[in-house]
Design a protein around this motif. Structure first.
Motif, PDB file in Angstrom:
ATOM      1  N   ASN B  31       0.850  -1.171   0.000  1.00 52.40           N
ATOM      2  CA  ASN B  31       0.000   0.000   0.000  1.00 52.40           C
ATOM      3  C   ASN B  31       0.896   1.233   0.000  1.00 52.40           C
ATOM      4  OD1 ASN B  31       0.136   1.342   2.905  1.00 52.40           O
ATOM      5  ND2 ASN B  31       0.180  -0.869   3.187  1.00 52.40           N
ATOM      6  N   GLN B  33       0.816   5.490   1.330  1.00 60.86           N
ATOM      7  CA  GLN B  33       0.097   6.577   1.991  1.00 60.86           C
ATOM      8  C   GLN B  33       0.698   7.917   1.550  1.00 60.86           C
ATOM      9  OE1 GLN B  33       0.012   6.041   6.267  1.00 60.86           O
ATOM     10  NE2 GLN B  33      -0.718   3.921   6.117  1.00 60.86           N
ATOM     11  N   TYR B  35       0.896  12.060   2.793  1.00 60.22           N
ATOM     12  CA  TYR B  35       0.729  13.015   3.871  1.00 60.22           C
ATOM     13  C   TYR B  35       1.072  14.407   3.354  1.00 60.22           C
ATOM     14  CZ  TYR B  35       0.711   9.089   7.181  1.00 60.22           C
ATOM     15  OH  TYR B  35       0.394   7.942   7.874  1.00 60.22           O
ATOM     16  N   GLN B  48      -4.746   6.680   1.640  1.00 65.27           N
ATOM     17  CA  GLN B  48      -4.016   5.436   1.475  1.00 65.27           C
ATOM     18  C   GLN B  48      -4.553   4.721   0.235  1.00 65.27           C
ATOM     19  OE1 GLN B  48      -2.519   2.315   4.552  1.00 65.27           O
ATOM     20  NE2 GLN B  48      -4.636   1.752   4.119  1.00 65.27           N
TER      21      GLN B  48
END
Lengths: 116, 110
Positions: B31, B33, B35, B48
């Motif tokens: 996966n 992510q 930010y 995500q």
């Protein structure tokens, strides 16, 4: 509920002194992370706590750095005999860990450490 | 260990223009992510991505996960001053740790 809190927000110390940085994670979050961010740089992983397991200290840059997490909640990052290169923002993050899932990390506001 | 690389490091954008920032890994990611860190602030989770080829949108932000799950992109349309900040991608390491890219720092010219 409250987010991740860190104290102090700013810390100025003299070279050679010890400092303690505190992190209060989100209640119920079993995972807690410490990162270091130098000016204009990315996030450098320092240490990771997960529940009652032994912490992952693989990111600590030297034996002057240590951390503990009491009662699975509050964590303290201690830097002994600080050096000027330790000057940075120290970020704490917590996460709710579910088996097989990488959940988002919630960051605290950070502690800006300046070593003179 | 596994690392994620981000390009470009800096992105200077005229207000109203579009831009894309990229995240690349040498290994397959389970996966990824993203930010965002505003100037003087702390990183805040955006999204995500888990599935191969996945595309997710948040208003003017479009996130994509590559088919091989080795790269990801963030595309921002009609950039606004509120988009200023550093965007980090993060890929998983073992035991629920994340490896953060160096970030793309975005500045906007009004």
């Amino acid at each position: 509920g409250a987010g991740v809190s860190q104290s102090p927000s700013n810390k100025v110390t003299e070279k050679g002194k010890d400092v303690e940085l505190r992190c209060d994670p989100i209640s119920g979050h079993t995972a807690l992370y410490w990162y270091r961010q130098s000016l204009g740089q990315g996030l450098e992983f320092l240490i990771y706590f997960q529940g009652n397991s032994a912490p992952d200290k693989s990111g600590l840059p030297s034996d002057r750095f240590s951390a503990e997490r009491t009662g699975g909640s509050v964590s303290t990052l201690t830097i002994q005999r600080t050096q000027q290169e330790d000057s940075a923002v120290y970020l704490c993050a917590s996460s709710l860990i579910a088996s097989g899932h990488y959940n988002e990390q919630f960051f605290g506001p950070g502690t800006r450490l300046t070593v003179l | 260990g596994q690392q994620v690389m981000q390009i470009p490091q800096y992105q200077h954008v005229q207000e109203g223009e579009d831009f894309t920032t990229y995240c690349n890994s040498s290994t397959t990611l389970s996966n990824i992510q993203w930010y965002k860190q505003r100037p003087g602030g702390h990183p805040v989770f955006l999204i995500q991505l888990v599935k191969s080829g996945e595309v997710k949108k948040q208003k003017r932000l479009t996130f994509q996960f590559g088919e091989a799950k080795k790269n990801s992109s963030l595309h921002i349309t009609a950039t606004q001053t509120t988009d200023v900040g550093t965007y980090f991608c993060a890929g998983p390491r073992s035991d629920y740790k994340l490896s953060f890219g160096a970030g793309t720092t975005v500045t906007v010219r009004a």
